[in-house]
Design a protein around this motif. Sequence first.
Motif, PDB file in Angstrom:
ATOM      1  N   ALA A  62       0.674  -1.170  -0.092  1.00 22.34           N
ATOM      2  CA  ALA A  62      -0.075   0.026   0.084  1.00 22.34           C
ATOM      3  C   ALA A  62       0.909   1.385  -0.038  1.00 22.34           C
ATOM      4  N   PRO A  63       0.512   2.181  -0.558  1.00 26.64           N
ATOM      5  CA  PRO A  63       1.223   3.566  -0.719  1.00 26.64           C
ATOM      6  C   PRO A  63       1.372   4.088   0.807  1.00 26.64           C
ATOM      7  N   PHE A  64       2.275   4.647   0.874  1.00 29.38           N
ATOM      8  CA  PHE A  64       2.411   5.521   2.192  1.00 29.38           C
ATOM      9  C   PHE A  64       1.571   6.747   2.079  1.00 29.38           C
ATOM     10  N   LYS A  65       0.956   7.102   3.537  1.00 31.58           N
ATOM     11  CA  LYS A  65       0.204   8.441   3.505  1.00 31.58           C
ATOM     12  C   LYS A  65       0.984   9.615   2.991  1.00 31.58           C
ATOM     13  N   LEU A  66       2.086   9.643   3.226  1.00 32.10           N
ATOM     14  CA  LEU A  66       2.823  10.795   2.985  1.00 32.10           C
ATOM     15  C   LEU A  66       3.912  10.354   1.985  1.00 32.10           C
ATOM     16  N   LYS A  67       4.600  11.451   1.145  1.00 30.73           N
ATOM     17  CA  LYS A  67       5.223  11.137   0.392  1.00 30.73           C
ATOM     18  C   LYS A  67       6.867  11.342   0.718  1.00 30.73           C
ATOM     19  N   TYR A  68       6.824  10.122   1.454  1.00 28.99           N
ATOM     20  CA  TYR A  68       8.589   9.856   1.957  1.00 28.99           C
ATOM     21  C   TYR A  68       9.390   9.682   0.612  1.00 28.99           C
ATOM     22  N   ALA A  69      10.557  10.155   0.685  1.00 30.41           N
ATOM     23  CA  ALA A  69      11.360  10.243  -0.525  1.00 30.41           C
ATOM     24  C   ALA A  69      12.640   9.629  -0.312  1.00 30.41           C
ATOM     25  N   PRO A  70      12.833   8.115  -0.596  1.00 27.57           N
ATOM     26  CA  PRO A  70      14.160   7.722  -0.335  1.00 27.57           C
ATOM     27  C   PRO A  70      15.254   8.149  -1.254  1.00 27.57           C
ATOM     28  N   HIS A  71      16.481   7.632  -1.199  1.00 27.70           N
ATOM     29  CA  HIS A  71      17.378   8.149  -2.035  1.00 27.70           C
ATOM     30  C   HIS A  71      18.196   6.966  -2.662  1.00 27.70           C
ATOM     31  N   PHE A  72      18.888   6.986  -3.784  1.00 27.81           N
ATOM     32  CA  PHE A  72      19.458   5.916  -4.332  1.00 27.81           C
ATOM     33  C   PHE A  72      20.455   5.116  -3.415  1.00 27.81           C
ATOM     34  N   GLY A  73      20.686   4.108  -3.177  1.00 21.93           N
ATOM     35  CA  GLY A  73      21.623   3.432  -2.316  1.00 21.93           C
ATOM     36  C   GLY A  73      21.065   3.053  -1.171  1.00 21.93           C
ATOM     37  N   MET A  74      19.897   3.584  -0.739  1.00 28.08           N
ATOM     38  CA  MET A  74      19.096   3.038   0.295  1.00 28.08           C
ATOM     39  C   MET A  74      18.488   1.525   0.480  1.00 28.08           C
ATOM     40  N   PHE A  75      18.098   1.116  -0.829  1.00 29.27           N
ATOM     41  CA  PHE A  75      17.787  -0.193  -1.221  1.00 29.27           C
ATOM     42  C   PHE A  75      18.345  -1.026  -1.999  1.00 29.27           C
ATOM     43  N   GLU A  76      19.848  -0.719  -2.143  1.00 30.74           N
ATOM     44  CA  GLU A  76      20.756  -1.102  -3.066  1.00 30.74           C
ATOM     45  C   GLU A  76      20.992  -2.900  -2.860  1.00 30.74           C
ATOM     46  N   ASN A  77      20.733  -3.294  -1.638  1.00 31.39           N
ATOM     47  CA  ASN A  77      21.028  -4.806  -1.265  1.00 31.39           C
ATOM     48  C   ASN A  77      19.700  -5.514  -1.648  1.00 31.39           C
ATOM     49  N   SER A  78      18.652  -5.054  -1.732  1.00 37.13           N
ATOM     50  CA  SER A  78      17.199  -5.640  -2.120  1.00 37.13           C
ATOM     51  C   SER A  78      16.981  -5.302  -3.700  1.00 37.13           C
ATOM     52  N   ALA A  79      17.630  -4.220  -4.153  1.00 36.40           N
ATOM     53  CA  ALA A  79      17.017  -4.054  -5.700  1.00 36.40           C
ATOM     54  C   ALA A  79      18.391  -4.023  -6.625  1.00 36.40           C
ATOM     55  N   GLY A  80      19.347  -4.213  -6.250  1.00 34.28           N
ATOM     56  CA  GLY A  80      20.422  -4.241  -6.974  1.00 34.28           C
ATOM     57  C   GLY A  80      21.055  -2.640  -7.020  1.00 34.28           C
ATOM     58  N   LYS A  81      22.119  -2.728  -7.876  1.00 39.01           N
ATOM     59  CA  LYS A  81      22.876  -1.352  -8.474  1.00 39.01           C
ATOM     60  C   LYS A  81      22.369  -0.351  -9.203  1.00 39.01           C
ATOM     61  N   ASP A  82      21.523  -0.928  -9.865  1.00 36.68           N
ATOM     62  CA  ASP A  82      20.967  -0.068 -11.078  1.00 36.68           C
ATOM     63  C   ASP A  82      19.844   0.981 -10.476  1.00 36.68           C
ATOM     64  N   PRO A  83      19.914   2.210 -10.798  1.00 37.77           N
ATOM     65  CA  PRO A  83      19.231   3.316 -10.086  1.00 37.77           C
ATOM     66  C   PRO A  83      17.653   3.178 -10.553  1.00 37.77           C
ATOM     67  N   ILE A  84      17.628   2.793 -11.820  1.00 41.92           N
ATOM     68  CA  ILE A  84      15.986   2.461 -12.268  1.00 41.92           C
ATOM     69  C   ILE A  84      15.602   1.339 -11.631  1.00 41.92           C
ATOM     70  N   ASP A  85      16.058   0.256 -11.173  1.00 38.07           N
ATOM     71  CA  ASP A  85      15.578  -0.780 -10.669  1.00 38.07           C
ATOM     72  C   ASP A  85      15.405  -0.430  -9.044  1.00 38.07           C
ATOM     73  N   GLN A  86      16.455   0.160  -8.417  1.00 39.99           N
ATOM     74  CA  GLN A  86      16.118   0.833  -7.190  1.00 39.99           C
ATOM     75  C   GLN A  86      14.738   1.681  -7.214  1.00 39.99           C
ATOM     76  N   LEU A  87      14.589   2.392  -7.854  1.00 43.95           N
ATOM     77  CA  LEU A  87      13.355   3.405  -8.213  1.00 43.95           C
ATOM     78  C   LEU A  87      12.252   2.620  -8.490  1.00 43.95           C
ATOM     79  N   LYS A  88      12.045   1.389  -9.042  1.00 40.76           N
ATOM     80  CA  LYS A  88      11.004   0.705  -9.402  1.00 40.76           C
ATOM     81  C   LYS A  88      10.754   0.019  -8.018  1.00 40.76           C
ATOM     82  N   PHE A  89      11.636  -0.391  -7.218  1.00 38.60           N
ATOM     83  CA  PHE A  89      11.668  -1.235  -5.931  1.00 38.60           C
ATOM     84  C   PHE A  89      10.857  -0.306  -5.072  1.00 38.60           C
ATOM     85  N   MET A  90      11.334   0.957  -4.991  1.00 36.77           N
ATOM     86  CA  MET A  90      10.726   1.740  -3.989  1.00 36.77           C
ATOM     87  C   MET A  90       9.221   2.090  -4.306  1.00 36.77           C
ATOM     88  N   HIS A  91       9.083   2.024  -5.775  1.00 33.37           N
ATOM     89  CA  HIS A  91       7.532   2.277  -5.871  1.00 33.37           C
ATOM     90  C   HIS A  91       6.729   0.957  -5.273  1.00 33.37           C
TER      91      HIS A  91
END
Length: 305
Positions: free
Chosen positions: A33-62
């Motif tokens: 479910a989307p969060f109530k507020l627009k919390y904005a992660p940065h690149f690298g925050m989920f690198e271990n789960s999504a890989g090093k590619d920034p676009i993959d990280q962005l999709k993971f965040m979503h």
Amino acid sequence: MQRRDFAKNLMVGASVSALSGSLVHAQPNIPQAPFKLKYAPHFGMFENSAGKDPIDQLKFMHEIGFRALEDNGMMGKSPELQKKIGDTLSKLDMTMGVFVVNFDNWPLKTSLTSGSKEWRDKFLATCKEAVEVAKRCNAKWMTVVPGNFERNLPIGIQTAHVIESLRRACDIFEPHGLVMVLEALSDTPDLFLRNSDQTFMICKAVNSPSCKFLFDMWHMQRNEGHIIYNINQTWDEIGYFQIGDEPGRNEPTTGEMNYKNIFKHINEKAKASGRDFVLGMEHGNSIKGKDGELKLIEAYRASDI
């Protein structure tokens, strides 16, 4: 969506620990479910789960519920990558948060406070570059830090120099609907901009929709405390928030700050005033690796009320 359906989905998101096997093994295909507020992660925050590619990280965040991104280093990326990030954000219906207008004053040094034409010209030239970066990545907000004190000048003179430079920058940003957000910092006592009342006063003096206050709650907790009180006092000039718990500058629930109450207050006040904010996650992960990324997600689920 009915309220009970939304609540049900939110409960599913809050139970992210039950899905840890999938998340920890980087399978970002579990809808959250989307969060109530627009919390904005940065690149690298989920690198271990999504890989090093920034676009993959962005999709993971979503896919785990975040609807915004911030990237302090956006100006240092290639124009091609900036555009790719902007296009991906648009496809995912995500908001681009801040990037830093870095005009060669980092590590921080005397700059706009001095009144130096060299510094002002350098700052304004970088503002013009930032306009083009913002167009490519669909950004609206850009962080600006005036620099350190000029110790041989009275504080009023330094303040006037900063205001004049910011007004000149607004001439660049206003036609494009862009907003520079001034960040008061706690890194060193040499910094000129340190408190919320000072930043509020400068924004009022600049008197432009393109100059607002970046209320970084970690820095403000360290410099002055009274977070909710000072949010209320400076509300009209706040354009953006950033998050970090103290001590440690990590995710909510790891320190002394009651982010559950702070987020609730911002959410209710924003709804009442018809405003919408991005809250940048400008902090570290308290635990390294995939386990730390899972803990971060759980912390935001627990605090997002």
